[in-house]
Design an enzyme around this catalytic site. Sequence first.
Site, PDB file in Angstrom:
ATOM      1  N   GLU A  82     -17.796  -5.876  25.711  1.00 34.41           N
ATOM      2  CA  GLU A  82     -18.348  -6.453  26.935  1.00 34.41           C
ATOM      3  C   GLU A  82     -17.285  -6.750  27.978  1.00 34.41           C
ATOM      4  O   GLU A  82     -16.095  -6.772  27.695  1.00 34.41           O
ATOM      5  CB  GLU A  82     -19.184  -7.687  26.626  1.00 34.41           C
ATOM      6  CG  GLU A  82     -18.508  -8.723  25.786  1.00 34.41           C
ATOM      7  CD  GLU A  82     -19.541  -9.675  25.176  1.00 34.41           C
ATOM      8  OE1 GLU A  82     -19.921 -10.603  25.875  1.00 34.41           O
ATOM      9  OE2 GLU A  82     -19.928  -9.488  24.011  1.00 34.41           O
ATOM     10  N   CYS A 323     -16.877 -14.830  25.944  1.00 32.48           N
ATOM     11  CA  CYS A 323     -16.381 -13.936  24.890  1.00 32.48           C
ATOM     12  C   CYS A 323     -17.310 -13.601  23.743  1.00 32.48           C
ATOM     13  O   CYS A 323     -17.536 -14.429  22.864  1.00 32.48           O
ATOM     14  CB  CYS A 323     -15.152 -14.555  24.251  1.00 32.48           C
ATOM     15  SG  CYS A 323     -13.923 -14.952  25.395  1.00 32.48           S
TER      16      CYS A 323
HETATM   17  N1  SAH Z   1      -7.659 -13.185  22.344  1.00 27.03           N
HETATM   18  C1  SAH Z   1      -7.270 -13.645  23.627  1.00 27.03           C
HETATM   19  C2  SAH Z   1      -8.232 -13.319  24.746  1.00 27.03           C
HETATM   20  C3  SAH Z   1      -9.712 -13.506  24.527  1.00 27.03           C
HETATM   21  S1  SAH Z   1     -10.465 -15.059  24.595  1.00 27.03           S
HETATM   22  C4  SAH Z   1      -6.983 -15.134  23.580  1.00 27.03           C
HETATM   23  O1  SAH Z   1      -7.183 -15.754  22.558  1.00 27.03           O
HETATM   24  O2  SAH Z   1      -6.517 -15.672  24.582  1.00 27.03           O
HETATM   25  C5  SAH Z   1     -10.390 -15.722  26.223  1.00 27.03           C
HETATM   26  C6  SAH Z   1     -10.388 -17.259  26.233  1.00 27.03           C
HETATM   27  O3  SAH Z   1     -11.701 -17.833  25.990  1.00 27.03           O
HETATM   28  C7  SAH Z   1      -9.490 -17.852  25.166  1.00 27.03           C
HETATM   29  O4  SAH Z   1      -8.787 -18.935  25.703  1.00 27.03           O
HETATM   30  C8  SAH Z   1     -10.484 -18.306  24.115  1.00 27.03           C
HETATM   31  O5  SAH Z   1      -9.918 -19.235  23.243  1.00 27.03           O
HETATM   32  C9  SAH Z   1     -11.621 -18.820  24.968  1.00 27.03           C
HETATM   33  N2  SAH Z   1     -12.918 -18.912  24.283  1.00 27.03           N
HETATM   34  C10 SAH Z   1     -13.440 -18.080  23.370  1.00 27.03           C
HETATM   35  N3  SAH Z   1     -14.654 -18.504  22.964  1.00 27.03           N
HETATM   36  C11 SAH Z   1     -14.908 -19.620  23.644  1.00 27.03           C
HETATM   37  C12 SAH Z   1     -16.010 -20.552  23.655  1.00 27.03           C
HETATM   38  N4  SAH Z   1     -17.062 -20.383  22.868  1.00 27.03           N
HETATM   39  N5  SAH Z   1     -15.923 -21.609  24.489  1.00 27.03           N
HETATM   40  C13 SAH Z   1     -14.864 -21.803  25.293  1.00 27.03           C
HETATM   41  N6  SAH Z   1     -13.793 -20.965  25.321  1.00 27.03           N
HETATM   42  C14 SAH Z   1     -13.811 -19.896  24.504  1.00 27.03           C
END
Ligand code: SAH
Length: 339
Positions: A82, A323
């Site tokens: 996505e 995400c």
């Molecule tokens: N793997 C990379 C990039 C993808 S996630 C990383 O960890 O940075 C992008 C951001 O969204 C990251 O900071 C992640 O921790 C956050 N994220 C993922 N799922 C989330 C959720 N359910 N609520 C809030 N932030 C979330």
Amino acid sequence: MALAELQEWTQQNGYPKFRAKQIYTFFNKNQRIDIENSNLSKDIIEAVGSDLDIAEIECEFSSKLDSTKKYLFKLNDGNLVEGVLMKYKHGYSQCISTQVGCRMGCVFCASTKAGLIRNLAPAEMLRQVYSVENKLGIRVSNIILMGSGEPLDNYENVIKFLKIFHSEEGHNMSYRNMTISTCGVVDRIYDLAKENLPITLAISLHSPNDETRSKVLPINRKYNLDKLIEACKYYSEETKSRITFEYTLISGENSSLSDAEELFDLLKGLKYHINLIPLNSIEEYQKGRPSIEEIEKFKSKLISYGAEVTVRRELGKDISASCGQLRRKYEGGINEVCS
Ligand code: SAH
């Protein structure tokens, strides 16, 4: 392929060198994939073949609350990733996926729940942008590698993608307009610093101490906060850039005022910006986000110390623009997702 690789390929296969630039321009600058309709010679068209790495739009969701759009891209092997397109005053910003699934295991992230399926090829990352630009007739001015996957766990392909995207015959985007977000793969942060590309680095920090961070982000058990912060300092100095720290606020876990104080202490000596993200609850992680008042207090505390802080605007709230949530719904058989 990077242009230099294509040039090597044309030479090895006995084609004139200028053909390399033609092929590169066709796929990148012209953003096309219908090679059979190009003006390249028949034998080149055959040699390139039709088995291309692609990521074409499977469906598009438009938020009714703002101008955010969310995409599901279908890859050649049927896998889905996505992406999100956000409109800001300064232009369009697109969030790119780098892997199908993820193996980092962060507890609140939907992308990682079924583990890593595979890495994306550079062309599959390029096509996410190109297909959206083509469909809407727009030009994206910023990209952020914050979709599904851990960019630094697919290092070679990600760097190749960014270099192609940056190149003049590619998208011609400045590295300063590109952001890589990582949960903290420390060895790769050093590698990235040594590439000497001024890419913005965003760190998913989410906690100011090892105890909580290791509970939420398993990578912290391999690279603890001391190691991570040291790597950030190195990156910041080498690339002369400031680091963005993403901090997802989870009620009762990391959002007290003493957490804010600890966070400020942890980042002392660094050039940075903090981006607070209110948690989006997912089925597998039932904790909630703090209230708006608590979020404001957390932010004000940091600002009172002199930190630069923003709260992430919630764009596309009605279209699961977070995400991995959309792909999981789709693969869970919720047919109306795409209708
Ligand atoms: N793997 C990379 C990039 C993808 S996630 C990383 O960890 O940075 C992008 C951001 O969204 C990251 O900071 C992640 O921790 C956050 N994220 C993922 N799922 C989330 C959720 N359910 N609520 C809030 N932030 C979330």
